[in-house]
Design an enzyme around this catalytic site. Sequence first.
Site, short mmCIF file in Angstrom:
data_model
loop_
_atom_site.label_atom_id
_atom_site.label_comp_id
_atom_site.label_asym_id
_atom_site.label_seq_id
_atom_site.Cartn_x
_atom_site.Cartn_y
_atom_site.Cartn_z
CD GLU A 131 28.46 29.66 -43.02
OE1 GLU A 131 28.23 29.60 -44.24
OE2 GLU A 131 28.48 28.65 -42.30
CD GLU A 187 21.73 25.68 -42.91
OE1 GLU A 187 20.90 25.49 -41.98
OE2 GLU A 187 21.65 25.12 -44.02
#
Length: 345
Positions: free
Chosen positions: A169, A312
């Site tokens: 994310e 991430e």
Amino acid sequence: MNFNVAPVDRSLAPQLQHKIDTKTKPVGALGRLEDLALRLGLVQGTLTPHLAYPHLLVCAGDHGAAKAGISAYPQDVTWQMVENFLAGGAAINVLAEHAGLELVVADAGVAHDFGVRPNLINAKVAPGTANYLEGPAMSAAQCAEAMERGAALVRDIARAGCKVIGFGEMGIGNTASASLITHCLTGAPLAECVGRGTGLDDAGLARKRELLRHAIDIWEERSDEPLAVLARYGGFETATLAGAMLAAAEARMVLLIDGFIVTAALLAAQALQPAVLDYCVFAHRSGEPGHSVQLAWLHAKPLLELDLRLGEGTGAALAYPLVAAACAFLNDMASFESAGVSGKG
């Protein structure tokens, strides 16, 4: 939304365990790789699992509360980092390529117009959520739409033959959102769920805690119902990930769960469909204190502990080679019988 995640069929477990135990090694000598190999076989329902077309899905979204000072970074960093992903310059680009993972980036709700981009999936529900310091972050309809978009993304990936998918994310302010979701869905004290995020100093951390306490206090009709919590405090990226996870489990994929924000999405998904946990491999323990709360609630033991707190999907990318190693030893390592090696005793 209509998800139906079936528990894995454990009837193959004795055969898988026998296969693992009769490899040319003492029983249990490969430690947790053996547990991982067993899980892979059970998820795929086979003695010879195959990790075809591994993917990593990164969803990005902005949070209305970010402008209130809950992060050390300005909100513009969200879209700037998406540009960095598309340019191949972020940590997740490097680590995903190193691990052999196909990286998929989705705009779930960034407050920026990227236009049509060849390597960016447009899954935008709206340009950022509303401010949960004033009211719900999203409507029930928006939350459902985000989850459906995530599910559709994963179903497309599954149709291409993918058997394992990691999740990541990007969204300035999303550790604060994850803290609120974690507090509401686990019942842990809010203070135990709140960390420094992108690097807040002591004063910034104190302000973050104060703001999040306010966000809890103003929710008069407070509920622990997962969709209500997700809509109240979640980001579009978090809701998209929750739907993606449920669809991945429906498709009998192996799910690589990253850190704090991704696990917040899993908390909501698991509260809706508990069997989703059968398909999960927990990549690492984040440096965010709330992640330990989540892992304890889910009775999960992560593969790595590297003090990561980047997000991430970086932890998932780092853990994937271990998953591949577990699959390789199960499929390719000789047994005592096939190698002509004497067994114990």
